[in-house]
Design a protein around this motif. Structure first.
Motif, PDB file in Angstrom:
ATOM      1  N   LEU A   1      32.058  27.103  40.878  1.00 48.59           N
ATOM      2  CA  LEU A   1      32.135  28.167  41.582  1.00 48.59           C
ATOM      3  C   LEU A   1      32.351  29.157  40.448  1.00 48.59           C
ATOM      4  O   LEU A   1      31.711  30.117  41.229  1.00 48.59           O
ATOM      5  CB  LEU A   1      33.699  27.882  41.655  1.00 48.59           C
ATOM      6  CG  LEU A   1      35.190  26.537  42.879  1.00 48.59           C
ATOM      7  CD1 LEU A   1      35.773  26.020  42.623  1.00 48.59           C
ATOM      8  CD2 LEU A   1      34.122  27.759  44.408  1.00 48.59           C
TER       9      LEU A   1
ATOM     10  N   ASN B   1      28.448  30.427  41.347  1.00 45.59           N
ATOM     11  CA  ASN B   1      28.518  30.640  42.566  1.00 45.59           C
ATOM     12  C   ASN B   1      28.874  32.439  42.877  1.00 45.59           C
ATOM     13  O   ASN B   1      28.001  32.847  42.834  1.00 45.59           O
ATOM     14  CB  ASN B   1      28.926  30.031  43.620  1.00 45.59           C
ATOM     15  CG  ASN B   1      28.818  30.718  44.807  1.00 45.59           C
ATOM     16  OD1 ASN B   1      27.351  30.757  45.094  1.00 45.59           O
ATOM     17  ND2 ASN B   1      29.919  31.235  45.758  1.00 45.59           N
ATOM     18  N   THR B   2      29.848  32.398  42.102  1.00 44.36           N
ATOM     19  CA  THR B   2      31.093  34.208  41.761  1.00 44.36           C
ATOM     20  C   THR B   2      30.271  34.521  41.356  1.00 44.36           C
ATOM     21  O   THR B   2      29.241  36.285  41.483  1.00 44.36           O
ATOM     22  CB  THR B   2      32.061  33.563  41.427  1.00 44.36           C
ATOM     23  OG1 THR B   2      32.443  32.694  41.673  1.00 44.36           O
ATOM     24  CG2 THR B   2      33.017  34.685  41.301  1.00 44.36           C
TER      25      THR B   2
ATOM     26  N   THR C   1      25.413  34.686  46.318  1.00 50.38           N
ATOM     27  CA  THR C   1      26.738  34.645  46.108  1.00 50.38           C
ATOM     28  C   THR C   1      27.102  34.228  47.706  1.00 50.38           C
ATOM     29  O   THR C   1      26.920  34.603  48.549  1.00 50.38           O
ATOM     30  CB  THR C   1      27.503  35.041  45.703  1.00 50.38           C
ATOM     31  OG1 THR C   1      27.353  35.237  44.530  1.00 50.38           O
ATOM     32  CG2 THR C   1      29.052  34.215  45.711  1.00 50.38           C
TER      33      THR C   1
ATOM     34  N   ASP D   1      30.246  33.888  50.036  1.00 42.77           N
ATOM     35  CA  ASP D   1      30.795  33.759  50.366  1.00 42.77           C
ATOM     36  C   ASP D   1      32.040  32.995  51.214  1.00 42.77           C
ATOM     37  O   ASP D   1      32.116  32.338  52.575  1.00 42.77           O
ATOM     38  CB  ASP D   1      31.120  34.876  51.374  1.00 42.77           C
ATOM     39  CG  ASP D   1      33.052  35.757  51.224  1.00 42.77           C
ATOM     40  OD1 ASP D   1      33.982  34.840  51.654  1.00 42.77           O
ATOM     41  OD2 ASP D   1      33.278  36.892  50.831  1.00 42.77           O
ATOM     42  N   LEU D   2      32.857  31.296  50.346  1.00 44.21           N
ATOM     43  CA  LEU D   2      33.643  30.322  50.727  1.00 44.21           C
ATOM     44  C   LEU D   2      34.770  31.442  52.131  1.00 44.21           C
ATOM     45  O   LEU D   2      35.062  30.604  52.566  1.00 44.21           O
ATOM     46  CB  LEU D   2      34.257  29.627  49.508  1.00 44.21           C
ATOM     47  CG  LEU D   2      33.256  29.565  48.523  1.00 44.21           C
ATOM     48  CD1 LEU D   2      33.934  28.397  47.684  1.00 44.21           C
ATOM     49  CD2 LEU D   2      31.893  28.499  49.241  1.00 44.21           C
TER      50      LEU D   2
ATOM     51  N   ASP E   1      35.325  35.852  45.787  1.00 46.90           N
ATOM     52  CA  ASP E   1      36.382  36.031  48.102  1.00 46.90           C
ATOM     53  C   ASP E   1      37.900  35.527  48.048  1.00 46.90           C
ATOM     54  O   ASP E   1      37.309  34.681  46.087  1.00 46.90           O
ATOM     55  CB  ASP E   1      35.487  35.297  48.870  1.00 46.90           C
ATOM     56  CG  ASP E   1      34.833  33.725  48.480  1.00 46.90           C
ATOM     57  OD1 ASP E   1      35.819  32.981  48.948  1.00 46.90           O
ATOM     58  OD2 ASP E   1      34.308  33.662  47.487  1.00 46.90           O
TER      59      ASP E   1
ATOM     60  N   SER F   1      37.628  31.564  47.305  1.00 45.23           N
ATOM     61  CA  SER F   1      36.873  30.782  45.791  1.00 45.23           C
ATOM     62  C   SER F   1      37.691  31.601  44.853  1.00 45.23           C
ATOM     63  O   SER F   1      37.939  30.279  43.741  1.00 45.23           O
ATOM     64  CB  SER F   1      35.647  32.137  45.127  1.00 45.23           C
ATOM     65  OG  SER F   1      34.635  31.307  46.103  1.00 45.23           O
TER      66      SER F   1
ATOM     67  N   ILE G   1      39.501  28.887  42.276  1.00 46.49           N
ATOM     68  CA  ILE G   1      39.001  28.916  41.138  1.00 46.49           C
ATOM     69  C   ILE G   1      40.537  28.627  40.050  1.00 46.49           C
ATOM     70  O   ILE G   1      41.134  28.167  38.879  1.00 46.49           O
ATOM     71  CB  ILE G   1      38.917  29.889  40.525  1.00 46.49           C
ATOM     72  CG1 ILE G   1      36.660  29.230  40.679  1.00 46.49           C
ATOM     73  CG2 ILE G   1      38.664  29.984  38.689  1.00 46.49           C
ATOM     74  CD1 ILE G   1      36.242  31.023  40.890  1.00 46.49           C
TER      75      ILE G   1
END
Length: 260
Positions: A196, A199-200, A214, A216-217, A235, A238, A242
């Motif tokens: 996570l 990705n961010t 990235t 965006d979940l 987003d 995320s 986290i």
């Protein structure tokens, strides 16, 4: 009189009474499930605008039902959970006592809390009484002996100590006290957090040969066709994941009785 009262109980009443030693576990598990359903319903139906997304039409009804069940469960079971949690805190405080006189003074309070919480807590209370050479009441006599908090040596090694805060806070999840599952939980939460964060900050998606986008979940769950953004990108989903995974990982630390 007791038998007559038992006969007057309905099916669910008798079933509940038959699980007297597991009330705390049951209430805790139902509370967690209820809150999870309620939170999911709120996020999906109002935060992610699920009802307006045609691709999510098949789970909108289930989300409404789940949110309703979660709200009812939280409303009715939530107060019971905090009541039992208060009793557990009382018992934990008593189990930390070193003074025999103080243990004697709070003995009745501790026994009542232990009986209400179930056999494991009764065993801890019995161990404390026997440690201070105090006669054990008949209600605790048949419980197995478990070392009291003052007798337990807390190993500070996070990886090798399955006696975690999480396993203590969630009764009924004894599986977390097994070293294999304790380590698996640490690995899963740690790995998920790394993915996570990566990705961010750096991106894990590739577009045009460059893996610096990235995912965006929030947009991905919402069903949008475009959910890639040039890293770094943040987003809401995320961030929630986290924070949640960080909290779970923190709860896998060794249980410290003085701290809790």
């Amino acid at each position: 009189m007791a038998r007559r009262d038992d006969r007057n109980l309905g099916f669910f009443g008798r079933l509940w009474e038959s699980q007297r030693g597991r009330h705390f576990q049951i209430v805790t598990n139902v509370s967690i499930l209820s809150v999870a359903l309620l939170v999911w319903g709120i996020i999906f139906l109002f935060g992610l605008s699920g009802p307006t997304d045609p691709s999510k039409e098949n789970i909108v009804t289930l989300s409404w039902i789940g949110m309703l069940i979660g709200a009812i469960g939280t409303f009715y079971v939530g107060p019971e959970f905090f009541f039992y949690l208060e009793k557990k805190q009382v018992l934990d405080d008593i189990l930390l006592l070193d003074s025999r006189a103080e243990v004697l003074r709070r003995r009745k309070e501790g026994e009542e809390a232990a009986i209400m919480l179930g056999s494991k807590h009764m065993s801890l209370m019995r161990g404390l009484l026997e440690l201070h050479e105090i006669p054990v009441g008949k209600n605790l006599t048949n419980s197995p002996i478990i070392k009291s908090h003052s007798d337990i040596n807390v190993e500070e090694n996070w990886w090798n100590n399955s006696n975690s805060v999480l396993s203590r806070k969630l009764p009924g999840l004894d599986i977390l006290r097994e070293l294999f599952f304790h380590r698996m939980l640490i690995l899963i939460t740690s790995s998920s957090l790394i993915v996570l964060f990566w990705n961010t900050i750096f991106g894990i998606a590739s577009m045009g040969g460059s893996r610096d986008y990235t995912i965006d979940l929030t947009e991905r769950i919402s069903g949008l066709s475009s959910f890639h953004h040039l890293a770094p990108h943040i987003d809401p989903v995320s961030i929630i994941l986290i924070l949640f995974l960080t909290f779970i990982l923190y709860l896998t630390r060794p249980y410290n009785f003085k701290e809790i």
